[in-house]
Motif scaffolding. Structure first.
Motif, PDB file in Angstrom:
ATOM      1  N   LYS A  63      85.981 -15.171  23.679  1.00  0.00           N
ATOM      2  CA  LYS A  63      86.067 -16.934  23.690  1.00  0.00           C
ATOM      3  C   LYS A  63      86.562 -17.333  25.306  1.00  0.00           C
ATOM      4  O   LYS A  63      85.218 -18.008  26.128  1.00  0.00           O
ATOM      5  N   THR A  64      87.411 -16.535  25.829  1.00  0.00           N
ATOM      6  CA  THR A  64      87.594 -16.673  27.258  1.00  0.00           C
ATOM      7  C   THR A  64      86.960 -16.731  28.755  1.00  0.00           C
ATOM      8  O   THR A  64      86.477 -17.129  29.016  1.00  0.00           O
ATOM      9  N   GLU A  68      77.097 -15.321  24.694  1.00  0.00           N
ATOM     10  CA  GLU A  68      77.380 -15.283  23.880  1.00  0.00           C
ATOM     11  C   GLU A  68      77.515 -14.952  22.241  1.00  0.00           C
ATOM     12  O   GLU A  68      77.759 -15.060  21.318  1.00  0.00           O
ATOM     13  N   LEU A 124      83.798 -15.612  27.303  1.00  0.00           N
ATOM     14  CA  LEU A 124      82.249 -16.816  27.647  1.00  0.00           C
ATOM     15  C   LEU A 124      82.835 -17.494  27.664  1.00  0.00           C
ATOM     16  O   LEU A 124      81.770 -18.199  28.740  1.00  0.00           O
ATOM     17  N   ASP A 125      84.130 -18.355  28.407  1.00  0.00           N
ATOM     18  CA  ASP A 125      83.911 -19.914  28.661  1.00  0.00           C
ATOM     19  C   ASP A 125      83.715 -19.478  30.693  1.00  0.00           C
ATOM     20  O   ASP A 125      83.395 -20.050  31.509  1.00  0.00           O
ATOM     21  N   GLN A 126      84.320 -18.595  31.030  1.00  0.00           N
ATOM     22  CA  GLN A 126      84.500 -17.349  32.266  1.00  0.00           C
ATOM     23  C   GLN A 126      82.745 -17.671  32.877  1.00  0.00           C
ATOM     24  O   GLN A 126      82.938 -17.037  33.470  1.00  0.00           O
ATOM     25  N   ASP A 127      82.193 -17.866  31.857  1.00  0.00           N
ATOM     26  CA  ASP A 127      80.551 -16.394  32.126  1.00  0.00           C
ATOM     27  C   ASP A 127      80.303 -15.157  32.530  1.00  0.00           C
ATOM     28  O   ASP A 127      79.383 -14.851  32.946  1.00  0.00           O
TER      29      ASP A 127
END
Length: 446
Positions: free
Chosen positions: A165-166, A175, A168-171
């Motif tokens: 998830k971390t 997903e 994913l937040d940083q691309d």
């Protein structure tokens, strides 16, 4: 003197000598016939005299024997009286435990200990036997180990999910990877629930290794000894427990009596019930009518009833046959007579009443209720009428009688005795009283 020789007539007929002797033979035959005729006359005359020449006083004596009016019969008599009589419903019942449980094992294993004595009274929850618990303890440990393993895997999957998830937040992560990791976490959670159920099942099997009493009651004979392997499929189980305090009696009654029984039950009235032994004299217990079955047996036309008894003295034993008496009510101020006075014949039920001139007359009656040695009747009998109770074998209408010595002090001396025994709610006579009057029935029918 010369003797002249006799000369023989050679020309004489030899039949002349026979002709000369014939009259003498005829005379002997006539005498014999005369003597025979006289003997026959004497013989038949004696027979005739013996058969037809009885003296007149003998005929009179025979006539006196045959005519009861000339020679009074000695009888006993009791006066009819007015009294109360109870109405009972009689039946034969079977004693049944209030509850009966066969204790069987719920797991397979070796029977390690038996902690009861045969015939012992136990309470609900008492430990009765133990089965080897070690196989199920091992199963519990395995389930607990699997749970610990799956919990560790779940924790690691949750940490990986947080990292994805971390990223994913940083691309830095796709997903789809986050969604896949989320599914892995959910799978581990389901696995942990399965592991927990395995643990609960293992603990449940361990509780089944301790066999406890489901009800309070008396223990029967032991069916299995310690050391044997027991199975759930064993037909006889390990033991049985019967609840005998209180205990019940189940009996059947004809459907015609159902209305008299159900009416009080619907009102909440507990009808008194008594049970007796086979001799119908020894009272075993007293209780109350508990319930009736919900249907009639079509093959017998009867309905089952159940009565309950405290049985504190243990006088009733399961499967025992007993005689049951249910008190339906009491008939007040009715005409009561002894059963011994009731006669039965072709004209029905009747009694012999002793009149003032010491002659008897036949009175037809109808038996309503029979209790013990007495019956309540309707018909031609009134209170105070003197009724013949013994010696009625040869009586008939108008016969002359004389009362025995037992009636010298009063005809109703026996009427005051305590009544007890069986009764018939249908108004029929007591079967034993009817059986004892067979000769009286034949006399009344003549």
């Amino acid at each position: 003197m010369a003797v002249q020789p006799a000369t023989t007539n050679t020309n004489a007929n030899p039949e002349d000598g026979l002709v000369q002797r014939e009259p003498k033979n005829k005379s002997w035959v006539k005498k014999f016939l005369i003597v025979l005729a006289i003997g026959l006359l004497v013989f038949f005359g004696f027979r005739y005299y013996s058969n037809h020449a009885k003296p007149q006083d003998a005929k009179a004596a025979e006539s006196t024997k045959r005519d009861p009016n000339r020679r009074p019969a000695t009888v006993s008599a009791v006066a009819a009286k007015k009294s109360d009589i109870s109405v009972y419903l009689n039946a034969i019942g079977t004693v049944t435990p209030r509850s009966n449980v066969v204790i069987r094992t719920r797991i397979d294993g070796q029977l390690m200990r038996v902690l009861f004595n045969e015939g012992q009274y136990v309470k609900q929850g008492d430990l009765l036997a133990e089965i080897d618990p070690r196989p199920y303890q091992v199963q519990l440990a395995q389930a607990q180990g699997q749970l610990a393993k799956d919990q560790a895997l779940l924790k690691n999957a949750q940490l990986d999910l947080e990292r994805y998830k971390t990223l994913l937040d940083q691309d830095s992560a796709p997903e789809q990877q986050v969604a896949t990791q989320n599914s892995v976490v959910s799978q581990y959670k389901g696995t942990i629930q399965t592991d927990q159920s395995q643990i609960d099942n293992a603990r449940l099997q361990l509780t089944y290794a301790r066999i406890t009493a489901p009800i309070s009651g008396r223990v029967g004979l032991r069916q299995v000894d310690a050391g044997n392997i027991v199975h759930q499929s064993d037909a006889n189980g390990i033991l049985s427990i019967s609840e005998v305090k209180p205990i019940t009696v189940v009996f059947s009654t004809p459907q015609d009596n159902l209305a008299a029984v159900l009416a009080p039950l619907r009102k909440g009235v507990k009808l008194p019930v008594e049970v007796y032994g086979r001799d119908q004299k020894n009272k075993l217990a007293q209780g109350f009518l508990q319930s009736a079955d919900n249907q009639i047996d079509t093959t017998t036309g009867t309905v089952k009833l159940k009565a309950q008894f405290a049985n504190e003295d243990e006088s009733l034993f399961p499967n025992q046959f007993v005689n049951v008496r249910v008190l339906l009510g009491v008939n007040k101020d009715v005409t009561v007579i002894p059963n011994a006075a009731i006669q039965r014949g072709s004209q029905g039920t009747f009694v012999y009443q002793v009149q003032g001139d010491q002659r008897v007359t036949v009175k037809p009656i109808k038996v309503i209720v029979t209790e013990g040695e007495f019956s309540s009747v309707e018909g031609g009998v009134s209170v105070g009428d003197l009724l013949v109770t013994s010696g009625a074998d040869k009586l008939r209408e108008g016969a002359k009688v004389q009362l025995g010595k037992e009636n010298a002090g009063g005809g109703d001396s026996r009427a005051g005795k305590r009544r007890g025994g069986r009764s018939d709610a249908r108004g029929e006579g007591h079967p034993q009283a009817g059986a004892g009057n067979d000769r009286q029935k034949r006399s009344a029918g003549q």
